[in-house]
Design a protein around this motif. Sequence first.
Motif, PDB file in Angstrom:
ATOM      1  N   MET A   1       0.840  -1.193   0.000  1.00 32.23           N
ATOM      2  CA  MET A   1       0.000   0.000   0.000  1.00 32.23           C
ATOM      3  C   MET A   1       0.880   1.250   0.000  1.00 32.23           C
ATOM      4  N   LYS A   2       0.517   2.208  -0.822  1.00 33.49           N
ATOM      5  CA  LYS A   2       1.263   3.461  -0.917  1.00 33.49           C
ATOM      6  C   LYS A   2       0.473   4.555  -0.199  1.00 33.49           C
ATOM      7  N   VAL A   3       0.995   4.995   0.943  1.00 35.63           N
ATOM      8  CA  VAL A   3       0.286   5.967   1.773  1.00 35.63           C
ATOM      9  C   VAL A   3       1.232   7.100   2.141  1.00 35.63           C
ATOM     10  N   LEU A   4       0.803   8.323   1.881  1.00 38.56           N
ATOM     11  CA  LEU A   4       1.577   9.514   2.193  1.00 38.56           C
ATOM     12  C   LEU A   4       0.813  10.345   3.212  1.00 38.56           C
ATOM     13  N   LEU A   5       1.438  10.595   4.349  1.00 44.16           N
ATOM     14  CA  LEU A   5       0.891  11.492   5.354  1.00 44.16           C
ATOM     15  C   LEU A   5       1.736  12.754   5.406  1.00 44.16           C
ATOM     16  N   SER A   6       1.085  13.878   5.554  1.00 46.83           N
ATOM     17  CA  SER A   6       1.812  15.138   5.529  1.00 46.83           C
ATOM     18  C   SER A   6       1.330  16.069   6.627  1.00 46.83           C
ATOM     19  N   ASP A   7       2.269  16.809   7.151  1.00 46.08           N
ATOM     20  CA  ASP A   7       1.982  17.956   7.999  1.00 46.08           C
ATOM     21  C   ASP A   7       1.468  19.079   7.093  1.00 46.08           C
ATOM     22  N   LEU A   8       0.931  20.144   7.703  1.00 44.85           N
ATOM     23  CA  LEU A   8       0.404  21.266   6.919  1.00 44.85           C
ATOM     24  C   LEU A   8       1.320  22.488   6.975  1.00 44.85           C
ATOM     25  N   PHE A   9       1.276  23.211   8.082  1.00 45.73           N
ATOM     26  CA  PHE A   9       2.024  24.469   8.160  1.00 45.73           C
ATOM     27  C   PHE A   9       3.528  24.219   8.285  1.00 45.73           C
ATOM     28  N   SER A  10       4.288  24.992   7.539  1.00 43.29           N
ATOM     29  CA  SER A  10       5.751  24.899   7.412  1.00 43.29           C
ATOM     30  C   SER A  10       6.178  23.637   6.674  1.00 43.29           C
ATOM     31  N   THR A  11       5.205  22.939   6.077  1.00 46.28           N
ATOM     32  CA  THR A  11       5.488  21.765   5.249  1.00 46.28           C
ATOM     33  C   THR A  11       4.886  21.947   3.858  1.00 46.28           C
ATOM     34  N   ALA A  98       4.746  23.985  -7.160  1.00 51.69           N
ATOM     35  CA  ALA A  98       5.471  22.711  -7.223  1.00 51.69           C
ATOM     36  C   ALA A  98       4.943  21.715  -6.194  1.00 51.69           C
ATOM     37  N   THR A  99       4.485  22.212  -5.062  1.00 49.21           N
ATOM     38  CA  THR A  99       3.907  21.331  -4.047  1.00 49.21           C
ATOM     39  C   THR A  99       2.581  20.756  -4.538  1.00 49.21           C
ATOM     40  N   LEU A 100       1.757  21.595  -5.127  1.00 50.07           N
ATOM     41  CA  LEU A 100       0.489  21.115  -5.672  1.00 50.07           C
ATOM     42  C   LEU A 100       0.725  20.099  -6.783  1.00 50.07           C
ATOM     43  N   GLU A 101       1.701  20.345  -7.622  1.00 51.95           N
ATOM     44  CA  GLU A 101       2.025  19.413  -8.704  1.00 51.95           C
ATOM     45  C   GLU A 101       2.514  18.081  -8.149  1.00 51.95           C
ATOM     46  N   THR A 102       3.286  18.139  -7.076  1.00 52.87           N
ATOM     47  CA  THR A 102       3.784  16.909  -6.454  1.00 52.87           C
ATOM     48  C   THR A 102       2.645  16.092  -5.872  1.00 52.87           C
ATOM     49  N   LYS A 107      -1.127  11.470  -6.262  1.00 57.67           N
ATOM     50  CA  LYS A 107      -2.526  11.064  -6.378  1.00 57.67           C
ATOM     51  C   LYS A 107      -2.744  10.262  -7.665  1.00 57.67           C
ATOM     52  N   ALA A 108      -2.196  10.754  -8.763  1.00 58.98           N
ATOM     53  CA  ALA A 108      -2.349  10.078 -10.050  1.00 58.98           C
ATOM     54  C   ALA A 108      -1.671   8.711 -10.058  1.00 58.98           C
ATOM     55  N   ALA A 109      -0.619   8.563  -9.245  1.00 60.36           N
ATOM     56  CA  ALA A 109       0.105   7.294  -9.183  1.00 60.36           C
ATOM     57  C   ALA A 109      -0.546   6.293  -8.233  1.00 60.36           C
ATOM     58  N   GLY A 110      -1.694   6.671  -7.660  1.00 58.85           N
ATOM     59  CA  GLY A 110      -2.438   5.728  -6.837  1.00 58.85           C
ATOM     60  C   GLY A 110      -2.157   5.786  -5.352  1.00 58.85           C
ATOM     61  N   TRP A 111      -1.406   6.788  -4.908  1.00 54.83           N
ATOM     62  CA  TRP A 111      -1.144   6.921  -3.481  1.00 54.83           C
ATOM     63  C   TRP A 111      -2.390   7.435  -2.774  1.00 54.83           C
ATOM     64  N   ARG A 112      -2.590   6.959  -1.547  1.00 57.78           N
ATOM     65  CA  ARG A 112      -3.594   7.537  -0.665  1.00 57.78           C
ATOM     66  C   ARG A 112      -2.894   8.585   0.193  1.00 57.78           C
ATOM     67  N   SER A 129     -11.942  24.878   1.072  1.00 60.04           N
ATOM     68  CA  SER A 129     -11.849  25.782  -0.073  1.00 60.04           C
ATOM     69  C   SER A 129     -10.408  26.069  -0.482  1.00 60.04           C
ATOM     70  N   SER A 130      -9.455  25.430   0.174  1.00 62.52           N
ATOM     71  CA  SER A 130      -8.048  25.666  -0.171  1.00 62.52           C
ATOM     72  C   SER A 130      -7.665  24.864  -1.407  1.00 62.52           C
ATOM     73  N   PRO A 131      -6.619  25.280  -2.124  1.00 64.06           N
ATOM     74  CA  PRO A 131      -6.183  24.520  -3.308  1.00 64.06           C
ATOM     75  C   PRO A 131      -5.578  23.169  -2.965  1.00 64.06           C
ATOM     76  N   LEU A 132      -5.283  22.935  -1.693  1.00 64.34           N
ATOM     77  CA  LEU A 132      -4.678  21.668  -1.278  1.00 64.34           C
ATOM     78  C   LEU A 132      -5.702  20.556  -1.089  1.00 64.34           C
ATOM     79  N   ALA A 133      -6.912  20.921  -0.676  1.00 65.39           N
ATOM     80  CA  ALA A 133      -7.874  19.938  -0.177  1.00 65.39           C
ATOM     81  C   ALA A 133      -8.191  18.828  -1.177  1.00 65.39           C
ATOM     82  N   GLN A 134      -8.207  19.158  -2.453  1.00 61.49           N
ATOM     83  CA  GLN A 134      -8.620  18.182  -3.467  1.00 61.49           C
ATOM     84  C   GLN A 134      -7.705  16.962  -3.548  1.00 61.49           C
ATOM     85  N   TYR A 135      -6.494  17.061  -3.030  1.00 63.48           N
ATOM     86  CA  TYR A 135      -5.539  15.963  -3.156  1.00 63.48           C
ATOM     87  C   TYR A 135      -5.576  15.001  -1.969  1.00 63.48           C
TER      88      TYR A 135
END
Length: 224
Positions: A1-11, A98-102, A107-112, A129-135
Motif C-alpha cells: 500500500m502506498k500511503v503519504l501522510l503530511s503535515d500542513l504548516f511549514s510543510t 510545485a507542491t500542488l504538482e507533487t 494522487k495520479a500514481a495511486g497513493w492515498r 476551499s483551499s487549493p490543497l484539499a482536493q488531493y
Amino acid sequence: MKVLLSDLFSTLVSGGDAERDLVNARMGAVLGVDAAAFQRAFDASSYERFIGAYGDLPSTLRVIAERCGGTPTDEQVQEATGLRRSLAQRLLGRAPAATLETLAAFKAAGWRIGLVSNITAETQLQWPSSPLAQYFDATAFSAEVGAAKPEPAIYEIACAALGAEPSDCIYVGDGNDNELPAAASLGMHAIRTTEHANSDPTWPGPTITTYAELTSHLAQKPPA
C-alpha cells in the motif's frame, strides 16, 4: 500500500509566523486588551487551542481576552474572529505550485494521501476551499480529533481513516512539535522538509529541501 501522510504548516505552506504575530496583536487591540499580553496568552494556550478545549474560535478569543483582563463585546469578538479566519485563508492559499504538482502526481500514481495537522478551528473551516484539499483522502485535524502531535492518537486516526498501518506510511513534516520522532516511533518512514522552516535541525533521518523533492528522494531511497 502506498500511503503519504503530511503535515500542513511549514510543510505544505509557510507557517506565516511574522504575519501571525501581526494579526494576533491586532486581535488583542480589537478585543480591548494589551496586545503584548494577548500575544503571550495566545501562545501559551497553543495546546488547548490545538485540541479545541475552548470550543470554536469566537469562544477561544473570548476566553483568552478575559484572561488578559478584557470583557470584549460580541462585536469585538466578531471582528477579531474575522481577522484570524482571513489569516488562515491567506496562508492556505499560498501553497507553492510545485507542491500542488507533487501532490497531484502522487494522487495520479495511486497513493492515498492524508493530512496530520496541529491546527485550531478556523483553519479547519477554511481547509475545504483551499487549493490543497482536493488531493487529500483523509484529514486528522487536532481540533477535530482532540489530540495533537506528538501524541500517537492523531497519527493513528489518520491511518485508520486511510485503512493503513503506520508501517505502510511515509510521513513528511518540518519537524515542529516533535512530530518526526513520534511518527518514526510508530513505524512510519519519516522525512523532514526544510522548505518553509528549519524546525528540527537535530533530526538524524532523511531530509529534503522542498516538498517537490519527495518524488526524486523516494525514487533514490525507497523506504525499507
